[in-house]
Design a protein around this motif. Structure first.
Motif, PDB file in Angstrom:
ATOM      1  N   ASP A   1       0.892  -1.054  -0.053  1.00 44.34           N
ATOM      2  CA  ASP A   1      -0.191   0.084   0.230  1.00 44.34           C
ATOM      3  C   ASP A   1       0.869   1.202  -0.202  1.00 44.34           C
ATOM      4  O   ASP A   1       0.599   2.178  -0.905  1.00 44.34           O
TER       5      ASP A   1
ATOM      6  N   LYS B   1      -5.732   5.775  -7.223  1.00 46.30           N
ATOM      7  CA  LYS B   1      -6.176   4.320  -6.940  1.00 46.30           C
ATOM      8  C   LYS B   1      -5.721   3.949  -5.456  1.00 46.30           C
ATOM      9  O   LYS B   1      -6.457   3.627  -4.475  1.00 46.30           O
TER      10      LYS B   1
ATOM     11  N   GLU C   1      -6.842   5.941  -2.638  1.00 42.05           N
ATOM     12  CA  GLU C   1      -8.221   5.610  -2.440  1.00 42.05           C
ATOM     13  C   GLU C   1      -8.344   4.512  -1.627  1.00 42.05           C
ATOM     14  O   GLU C   1      -9.127   4.192  -0.522  1.00 42.05           O
ATOM     15  N   ASN C   2      -7.505   3.468  -1.892  1.00 37.82           N
ATOM     16  CA  ASN C   2      -7.780   2.324  -1.275  1.00 37.82           C
ATOM     17  C   ASN C   2      -7.211   2.468   0.083  1.00 37.82           C
ATOM     18  O   ASN C   2      -7.515   1.829   0.857  1.00 37.82           O
ATOM     19  N   SER C   3      -6.372   3.441   0.443  1.00 34.73           N
ATOM     20  CA  SER C   3      -5.800   3.430   1.758  1.00 34.73           C
ATOM     21  C   SER C   3      -6.767   3.908   2.807  1.00 34.73           C
ATOM     22  O   SER C   3      -6.697   3.683   3.824  1.00 34.73           O
TER      23      SER C   3
ATOM     24  N   VAL D   1      -9.734   2.710   2.909  1.00 37.62           N
ATOM     25  CA  VAL D   1     -10.684   1.711   3.388  1.00 37.62           C
ATOM     26  C   VAL D   1     -10.405   1.148   4.565  1.00 37.62           C
ATOM     27  O   VAL D   1      -9.113   0.710   4.747  1.00 37.62           O
TER      28      VAL D   1
END
Lengths: 576, 379
Positions: free
Chosen positions: A145, A159, A162-164, A166
């Motif tokens: 990550d 991307k 944005e994932n981090s 979650v």
């Protein structure tokens, strides 16, 4: 202390020792990500491996993600060298003449050789995988990550940002804040602000939580929508009025944003599906609207255009084998690839117009010209023609759909303010515009257009003035059919090409022309957009495409009560 | 230009002979074993098609309304009958439930209220006529009131059929969705899978056909029939003479919908299946082909067309499956272009041709009068 645990401890110390030794050695010969990971893999115990993996965090680079993924997916193997040391390796190519596969060292990509310098070959299941445990995978994910956040590619970085967010884990926050200091791309910065705010929703500091909720509400952040709802519920339970209010306000703001997005999306989809209708119906507006010929084979002319595109595509590629009526023949291909291939559509477009126009000319000369004064009979005869044409397609190209590849750029999309504009839909709209403008130019700016209009307005008078009406009829009909062919070339890019392609559009096309008012191109444009829009909004509202379509059809029947001759009436004193 | 319909040339005794052959001779031959059960069943199907064809002819040939929705009315009638037949299966279905199989499959435990009354045969029969009749009444009222005619009427009926087919393909309608109704067992206590039951169904179809033809023959010979043909030839003149043409058209439209529905209701127990595939516009157009091929504007023509085209179809789809559509489409184009009066019109056309040749032989300067007669004068 038991004997077993003592041994483990000793081993661990030895492991760390080995790690220190290995990493020093690697540093000496220029430390790469690969060699670091290779070193991690050979660590004898779990803690050591995790420690080395976490150590990668110090210098995050996008390369790390790929190698860790390979490890996770079991693409790295353990090879025991002749001296007994374990070497992490990758599978390479097959060795010529044997059934064995060459292996390469993970650390420096060098081929593994045995004592005599020969390449070492292995069979597939001979080697063990480099295993991973769940805690190791967790560490890997953490590193990945972080490394992804450092990706030089903006799209990938966004991307990753944005994932981090979650899971709203506070420990992700420092990395993001760090990145925020150096990030220059505005899109990435926006994503960062949002991700930080989402994580801050779970912050220990209440002021931060409130600020985050307000920020997300103002932003209309979609990923925060469900999170804010949960927070509102939780705050209600815990009696935190202030937080609940802030969360609810944010939720309602996001809801407004969502409804705006949906409205914009529906509008866009409506325009694009209206454009499809328009492209399909414009040829019919000429043959039916201007000439009064009910061409039930209109759909098959669309299919002619689509199949022409298919043939052109195959000629550009590797050729085509057709076997109509049991006689097989082959069309040789040019064998183009890359740019040459992607230009095929430019050639296919005019060709599909010409082929369909030619077939239309044939049909006019052989059948239609005898039926100008009998519209109902022309309906029936052209239906017979459509049956014959469909069967000919089936016999020539086979009963199944054929493959027409659409250019790659059509599959992308363009997002503005959370509204997604698909390239294919934009292409549809642009194409429709092009066709309308071209048709308008032909009808209004060319001498053929002048003749067409004069014959359509008053055939007898035009004939008296010396216009060869027979010829004009012929050209008009084949022009209409050519437009259907263009529609086919266009549809081949966005839907399936098969023998019954035309049947799917024929009813819609007739409806469009009837609603628009026969003999009026502008009416066709407006009715196509209107029907497309009504169709899409009903779909959106009811969540059911078929019921929406049925309602539209009934709506049209009712509309014709109000305006039996369509939107635009061509006034005349003649009594049909 | 009001010519007497060509049907009047076929003498009534010939018609009676045909009726007797269909109603009495065929079943007797079947009992005697000359005609196989299968053949009789297939003929029963043809006769149902023929009834639908007569209804199309009454609309198109006599009133000038080309309706592309007759297959819809036919199928609706079939569905009403099918609902009764589905309930008569009882517990014999594969789920051993009182409910029709597809309802069990969709997760229903109780019979929907709409289905309840269809246990009664008289109610189902009533619905066979009422449902298509009311649909035709509403649609016809709307269409004729706003003076939709000619090709617009055709296109609108086509759209109506298309919409209805889309609707019937949905499972939510509780009409079996894609698969429709099938696996019927009994009708009024008689086993549908036995030859005698099928024979009776054939006889009923034949009687209905004869009755419909006779009824239409009577109707078209009355004053009503005269106005009907006048509407076909020049609606505006009729309108200006003070007739409410919309009402005449509405009556004939509803009547034809009911005739087609009755044919559909008889068709279903003989064929053993009904699904939305029967409801498509192609089906309607195919039925129009029968009428055009047999000869429109006559009452025997459609019957002849329906039976011969379907017999040809049964043979050709087996012998030349690839060629069937080419044959059907091609022959249709030829008929429309060169034989506007269909098979029935061939003798007249031949006579006209011979007369023309004679004329030319006798006096080449004399204007050819037959040419205008051959042209169909329709708005």
């Amino acid at each position: 202390m038991s004997c077993g645990s003592l041994i483990r401890k000793v081993l661990m110390v030895a492991g760390i020792g080995a790690f220190v030794f290995a990493s020093q050695k690697a540093a000496a010969q220029e430390e790469t990500v690969r060699s670091k990971i290779a070193a991690a893999i050979v660590m004898p115990d779990e803690e050591g491996r995790i420690a080395v993996v976490l150590d990668l965090k110090k210098n995050p680079s996008p390369e790390i993600v790929g190698w860790l993924d390979k490890w996770k997916e079991g693409l790295i193997f353990m090879y025991e060298a002749e001296d007994g040391s374990i070497v992490p390796v990758l599978m390479g190519d097959k060795i010529e003449g044997t059934r064995k596969i060459a292996i390469r060292k993970l650390s420096d990509d060098a081929p593994v050789v045995d004592g005599t310098g020969n390449q070492v070959g292995v069979t597939k299941f001979e080697l063990d995988l480099a295993d991973t445990s769940s805690s190791l995978r967790k560490a890997m994910r953490e590193v990945s990550d972080l490394a992804a956040l450092a990706d030089p590619d903006v799209e990938k970085r966004i991307k990753a940002i944005e994932n981090s967010s979650v899971g709203q884990r506070q420990d992700k926050l420092p990395g993001l804040l760090e990145l925020q200091k150096i990030e220059t791309n505005s899109k990435a910065n926006k994503a960062l602000e949002q991700a930080i705010a989402i994580i801050n929703l779970r912050s220990d500091d209440k002021a931060k939580r409130l600020a985050a909720a307000e920020f997300l509400g103002n932003r209309g952040s979609l990923p925060a929508f469900d999170l804010l709802k949960t927070i509102a519920l939780e705050s209600k339970k815990s009696g935190d009025k202030e937080m609940e209010k802030a969360a609810l306000l944010a939720v309602s703001r996001i809801e407004m944003h969502i409804s705006r997005i949906n409205a914009a999306g529906t509008l866009f989809r409506g325009v694009s599906s209206g454009s499809v209708l328009l492209v399909v119906a414009i040829g019919l507006a000429i043959t039916f609207g201007l000439m009064g010929i009910i061409n039930m084979a209109h759909g098959e002319f669309i299919a002619v255009g689509a199949y022409t595109t298919y043939v052109v595509q195959n000629v550009f590629a590797s050729g085509l084998r057709l076997s109509p009526f049991g006689q097989s023949f082959e069309i040789p291909g040019l064998g183009l690839t890359g740019t040459g291939m992607s230009l095929y559509f430019v050639v296919a477009l005019p060709l599909s117009f010409l082929v369909a126009a030619l077939v239309g000319l044939l049909l006019e000369r052989s059948v239609i010209q005898f039926l100008y004064r009998r519209p109902l009979e022309s309906l029936l005869a052209t239906w017979g023609v459509s049956l014959v044409m469909q069967q000919l397609f089936r016999l020539t190209f086979g009963p199944n759909n054929v493959q027409v590849s659409s250019p790659l750029w059509l599959s992308g999309n363009w997002t503005v303010n959370d509204v997604v504009f698909g390239w294919n839909r934009l292409f549809v709209i642009g194409f429709a515009l092009l066709i309308i403008v071209a048709t308008w130019l032909v009808l209004n700016k060319t001498s053929l257009g002048l003749l067409i209009r004069s014959v359509m307005q008053n055939r007898n008078m035009a004939a008296c003035m010396g216009v060869r009406t027979e010829r004009v009829n012929m050209l008009t009909f084949s022009f209409g059919c050519g437009l259907a062919g263009l529609a086919g070339a266009f549809l081949s890019q966005i839907s399936n090409v098969g023998p019954s392609l035309g049947q799917n559009y024929i009813v819609d096309a007739f409806m469009t022309v009837v609603v628009g008012g026969v003999g009026n191109i502008l009416g066709t444009v407006i009715s196509a957009l209107g029907i497309g829009m009504a169709d899409q909004s009903l779909q959106q509202y009811l969540g059911n495409p078929v019921i929406g379509k049925i309602l539209v059809l009934f709506g049209i029947i009712l509309f014709l009560q109000w305006r039996p001759q369509g939107l635009f009436v061509t006034r005349s004193r003649s009594l049909d | 230009m009001n010519k007497a319909p060509a049907a009047s040339k076929i003498r009534t005794p010939l018609l009676i002979a045909m009726a007797v052959f269909l109603v009495i001779v065929m079943p007797v031959l079947n009992v005697a074993g000359v005609i196989e059960d299968f053949t009789l069943n297939v003929w029963g199907k043809y006769l149902c098609y023929a009834i639908m064809a007569v209804s199309i002819d009454l609309l198109w040939g006599y009133t000038g309304l080309l309706c592309l929705g007759q297959a819809l009315f036919f199928t609706l009638g079939g569905y009403m009958m099918g609902m009764h037949l589905m309930l008569m299966i009882g517990k014999l279905g594969s789920y051993n439930s009182d409910l029709p199989d597809f309802l069990v499959f969709l997760g229903h435990t109780k019979l929907p209220a709409i289905w309840q009354p269809f246990y009664s045969f008289p109610f189902a029969m009533l619905m066979v006529f009422l449902v298509p009749g009311i649909l035709a009444l509403i649609f016809g009222f709307l269409a004729f009131r706003s003076r939709i005619k000619g090709v617009y009427f055709s296109i609108l009926t086509q759209a109506l059929t298309y919409a209805a087919a889309l609707l019937f393909f949905r499972n939510e309608l509780l009409m079996g969705g894609n698969n429709g109704f099938t696996d019927f067992r009994t009708l009024l206590g008689a086993n549908l899978r036995e030859a005698p039951t099928q024979r009776i169904l054939y006889i009923v179809s034949a009687i209905l056909l004869v009755a419909v033809v006779a009824g239409c023959k009577w109707l078209t010979s009355t004053r009503f029939g005269l106005i009907q043909r006048a509407i076909r030839d020049s609606e505006n003149r009729v309108l200006f003479s003070g007739y409410a043409t919309a009402n005449f058209k509405l009556f004939i439209f509803v009547l034809c919908a009911m005739i087609a529905a009755a044919a559909g209701a008889l068709y279903v127990p003989q064929v053993g299946i009904i699904n939305p595939g029967e409801m498509t516009t192609e089906r309607s157009l195919e039925a129009v082909v029968w009428v055009a091929l047999g000869g429109r504007g006559t009452l025997v023509g459609p019957v002849l067309g329906a039976v011969s085209v379907n017999a040809l179809k049964s043979w050709a789809t087996r012998a030349y499956p690839d060629m069937w559509l080419l044959i059907l489409g091609g022959s249709f184009v030829l008929v429309v272009m060169f034989m506007p009066k269909g098979i029935i019109g061939i003798p007249a056309q031949v006579r006209a041709l011979i007369a023309k040749m004679k004329n030319r032989g006798a006096n080449s300067r004399q204007p050819v009068t037959t040419k205008q007669d051959a042209e169909v004068t329709e708005p």
